[in-house]
Design a protein around this motif. Sequence first.
Motif, PDB file in Angstrom:
ATOM      1  N   PHE A  50       0.842  -1.192   0.000  1.00 61.61           N
ATOM      2  CA  PHE A  50       0.000   0.000   0.000  1.00 61.61           C
ATOM      3  C   PHE A  50       0.882   1.249   0.000  1.00 61.61           C
ATOM      4  CE2 PHE A  50      -2.560  -3.248   2.191  1.00 61.61           C
ATOM      5  CZ  PHE A  50      -3.664  -3.247   1.365  1.00 61.61           C
ATOM      6  N   TYR A  51       0.412   2.272  -0.700  1.00 61.90           N
ATOM      7  CA  TYR A  51       1.194   3.504  -0.820  1.00 61.90           C
ATOM      8  C   TYR A  51       0.315   4.721  -0.538  1.00 61.90           C
ATOM      9  CZ  TYR A  51       4.731   0.618  -3.112  1.00 61.90           C
ATOM     10  OH  TYR A  51       5.661  -0.352  -3.396  1.00 61.90           O
ATOM     11  N   LEU A  52       0.917   5.686   0.180  1.00 57.26           N
ATOM     12  CA  LEU A  52       0.306   6.990   0.398  1.00 57.26           C
ATOM     13  C   LEU A  52       1.227   8.034  -0.228  1.00 57.26           C
ATOM     14  CD1 LEU A  52      -0.557   6.658   4.205  1.00 57.26           C
ATOM     15  CD2 LEU A  52      -2.180   6.494   2.315  1.00 57.26           C
ATOM     16  N   VAL A  53       0.654   8.977  -0.948  1.00 55.29           N
ATOM     17  CA  VAL A  53       1.439  10.058  -1.545  1.00 55.29           C
ATOM     18  C   VAL A  53       1.007  11.360  -0.885  1.00 55.29           C
ATOM     19  CG1 VAL A  53       2.107  11.232  -3.666  1.00 55.29           C
ATOM     20  CG2 VAL A  53       1.530   8.790  -3.722  1.00 55.29           C
ATOM     21  N   GLN A  54       1.965  12.047  -0.276  1.00 56.80           N
ATOM     22  CA  GLN A  54       1.641  13.259   0.458  1.00 56.80           C
ATOM     23  C   GLN A  54       2.455  14.454  -0.028  1.00 56.80           C
ATOM     24  OE1 GLN A  54       2.117  11.502   4.545  1.00 56.80           O
ATOM     25  NE2 GLN A  54       0.123  12.443   4.853  1.00 56.80           N
ATOM     26  N   GLU A  55       1.972  15.627   0.312  1.00 60.42           N
ATOM     27  CA  GLU A  55       2.637  16.885  -0.015  1.00 60.42           C
ATOM     28  C   GLU A  55       4.056  16.904   0.553  1.00 60.42           C
ATOM     29  OE1 GLU A  55       1.973  21.589   1.274  1.00 60.42           O
ATOM     30  OE2 GLU A  55       0.658  19.998   2.030  1.00 60.42           O
ATOM     31  N   PHE A  56       5.004  17.377  -0.229  1.00 62.67           N
ATOM     32  CA  PHE A  56       6.377  17.550   0.233  1.00 62.67           C
ATOM     33  C   PHE A  56       6.506  18.894   0.955  1.00 62.67           C
ATOM     34  CE2 PHE A  56      10.573  19.487  -0.604  1.00 62.67           C
ATOM     35  CZ  PHE A  56      11.380  18.583   0.081  1.00 62.67           C
ATOM     36  N   ILE A  57       7.097  18.869   2.146  1.00 57.26           N
ATOM     37  CA  ILE A  57       7.290  20.087   2.925  1.00 57.26           C
ATOM     38  C   ILE A  57       8.759  20.490   2.857  1.00 57.26           C
ATOM     39  CG2 ILE A  57       7.054  21.183   5.180  1.00 57.26           C
ATOM     40  CD1 ILE A  57       4.417  20.293   3.873  1.00 57.26           C
ATOM     41  N   ARG A  88       8.416  25.025   8.244  1.00 57.22           N
ATOM     42  CA  ARG A  88       8.301  25.272   6.812  1.00 57.22           C
ATOM     43  C   ARG A  88       9.175  26.451   6.407  1.00 57.22           C
ATOM     44  NH1 ARG A  88       2.236  25.247   5.111  1.00 57.22           N
ATOM     45  NH2 ARG A  88       2.222  27.207   6.273  1.00 57.22           N
ATOM     46  N   ARG A  89       9.970  26.258   5.373  1.00 56.01           N
ATOM     47  CA  ARG A  89      10.957  27.261   4.991  1.00 56.01           C
ATOM     48  C   ARG A  89      10.325  28.571   4.528  1.00 56.01           C
ATOM     49  NH1 ARG A  89      15.997  25.968   3.774  1.00 56.01           N
ATOM     50  NH2 ARG A  89      15.366  23.831   3.234  1.00 56.01           N
ATOM     51  N   LYS A  90       9.229  28.485   3.787  1.00 60.45           N
ATOM     52  CA  LYS A  90       8.701  29.686   3.142  1.00 60.45           C
ATOM     53  C   LYS A  90       8.120  30.703   4.105  1.00 60.45           C
ATOM     54  CE  LYS A  90       4.040  27.944   2.106  1.00 60.45           C
ATOM     55  NZ  LYS A  90       3.052  27.682   1.027  1.00 60.45           N
ATOM     56  N   ASP A  91       7.602  30.243   5.262  1.00 54.65           N
ATOM     57  CA  ASP A  91       6.981  31.194   6.179  1.00 54.65           C
ATOM     58  C   ASP A  91       7.331  30.966   7.650  1.00 54.65           C
ATOM     59  OD1 ASP A  91       5.553  28.897   6.681  1.00 54.65           O
ATOM     60  OD2 ASP A  91       3.653  29.634   5.872  1.00 54.65           O
ATOM     61  N   GLY A  92       8.135  29.938   7.938  1.00 55.56           N
ATOM     62  CA  GLY A  92       8.549  29.690   9.314  1.00 55.56           C
ATOM     63  C   GLY A  92       7.512  29.001  10.172  1.00 55.56           C
ATOM     64  N   LYS A  93       6.351  28.657   9.596  1.00 58.38           N
ATOM     65  CA  LYS A  93       5.323  27.971  10.372  1.00 58.38           C
ATOM     66  C   LYS A  93       5.707  26.511  10.590  1.00 58.38           C
ATOM     67  CE  LYS A  93       1.187  30.654   9.188  1.00 58.38           C
ATOM     68  NZ  LYS A  93      -0.187  30.570   8.660  1.00 58.38           N
ATOM     69  N   ILE A  94       5.201  25.934  11.689  1.00 62.11           N
ATOM     70  CA  ILE A  94       5.468  24.523  11.927  1.00 62.11           C
ATOM     71  C   ILE A  94       4.405  23.666  11.244  1.00 62.11           C
ATOM     72  CG2 ILE A  94       6.635  24.983  14.118  1.00 62.11           C
ATOM     73  CD1 ILE A  94       4.116  23.814  15.494  1.00 62.11           C
ATOM     74  N   MET A  95       4.800  22.441  10.909  1.00 56.61           N
ATOM     75  CA  MET A  95       3.924  21.476  10.257  1.00 56.61           C
ATOM     76  C   MET A  95       3.948  20.186  11.066  1.00 56.61           C
ATOM     77  SD  MET A  95       2.878  22.904   7.299  1.00 56.61           S
ATOM     78  CE  MET A  95       2.417  21.513   6.264  1.00 56.61           C
ATOM     79  N   LEU A  96       2.793  19.639  11.367  1.00 55.76           N
ATOM     80  CA  LEU A  96       2.722  18.357  12.065  1.00 55.76           C
ATOM     81  C   LEU A  96       2.686  17.259  11.011  1.00 55.76           C
ATOM     82  CD1 LEU A  96       2.465  16.811  14.708  1.00 55.76           C
ATOM     83  CD2 LEU A  96      -0.013  17.149  14.609  1.00 55.76           C
ATOM     84  N   ILE A  97       3.701  16.378  11.012  1.00 56.28           N
ATOM     85  CA  ILE A  97       3.832  15.380   9.955  1.00 56.28           C
ATOM     86  C   ILE A  97       3.776  13.966  10.520  1.00 56.28           C
ATOM     87  CG2 ILE A  97       5.238  16.980   8.607  1.00 56.28           C
ATOM     88  CD1 ILE A  97       7.663  15.152   9.316  1.00 56.28           C
ATOM     89  N   ASP A  98       3.965  13.003   9.654  1.00 56.87           N
ATOM     90  CA  ASP A  98       4.047  11.569   9.960  1.00 56.87           C
ATOM     91  C   ASP A  98       2.830  11.084  10.743  1.00 56.87           C
ATOM     92  OD1 ASP A  98       4.817   8.986  10.119  1.00 56.87           O
ATOM     93  OD2 ASP A  98       6.705   9.341  11.148  1.00 56.87           O
ATOM     94  N   PHE A  99       1.719  11.023  10.033  1.00 57.19           N
ATOM     95  CA  PHE A  99       0.484  10.535  10.640  1.00 57.19           C
ATOM     96  C   PHE A  99       0.326   9.030  10.463  1.00 57.19           C
ATOM     97  CE2 PHE A  99      -0.341  14.985  10.737  1.00 57.19           C
ATOM     98  CZ  PHE A  99      -1.271  15.182  11.749  1.00 57.19           C
ATOM     99  N   GLY A 100       1.453   8.312  10.350  1.00 50.46           N
ATOM    100  CA  GLY A 100       1.373   6.866  10.208  1.00 50.46           C
ATOM    101  C   GLY A 100       0.719   6.199  11.399  1.00 50.46           C
ATOM    102  N   GLY A 101       0.795   6.830  12.557  1.00 49.23           N
ATOM    103  CA  GLY A 101       0.206   6.233  13.750  1.00 49.23           C
ATOM    104  C   GLY A 101      -1.150   6.797  14.114  1.00 49.23           C
TER     105      GLY A 101
END
Length: 235
Positions: free
Chosen positions: A85-92, A146-159
């Motif tokens: 199975f594969y998930l394709v997600q936005e690159f940050i 995130r480089r473009k605006d300095g905001k944080i991103m919550l990633i890795d929702f595998g769990g």
Amino acid sequence: MIGKILNGRYHIIRQLGKGGFGETYLAEDQWLDRDNRCVVKRLKPDVINAVTLRLFETEAQVLTKLGSHDQIPQLLAHFQQDQEFYLVQEFIDGHDLTQEIRTNYQWSETEVIKLLEEILAILEFVHQQNPPVIHRDIKPANIMRRRKDGKIMLIDFGGVKRVKTEGGGSTLLTPVVGTQGYTPDEQWKNKAQLCSDIYAVGIMAIEALTGLQPRQHLRDSKTGQLLWRDRAEVD
């Protein structure tokens, strides 16, 4: 996997990480002309049957809803190929917080409060889904700047898993996951709740304030709580 083209469009460039849920790769979407980078996650379940397929589709639906938040990567596609199975997600484009929350480097109280406010605002969105979901693996490596605006991103929702509410309490319906040091006791006992994510955020705050990793702190023998206040200057 490197150099392989998945689903007729996703060209695997290099591996980004590997964990209990599978492997993560940087890929290029050959159907797009501009910035075509994306993240491909390969999941390898032990058994593939009707239940596995249903759970995979359910998880994709959850990730699609969560990705509507500006600080959570969007799910771009999901598919099955060669019994995997594969998930394709936005690159940050950015860096994770292991580069900022470092051993022997202490954040100020003001800096930590700002980080807490931003993380908790994202978690509020995650926890208010219907039904609610728990991330279950919050740690510096799973939060990016995130480089473009300095905001944080919550990633890795595998769990991330949905929970159902029974009599006012949330009951986890899936196997135990987490990271030693950030995961509270109830989660290791397969009784994770929404507040389990809040505990992990608190541990991150203590790590930033003290410049010490969770395992470096002593614990109160009676309560099990970390003994850290003598290592930080806080209100």
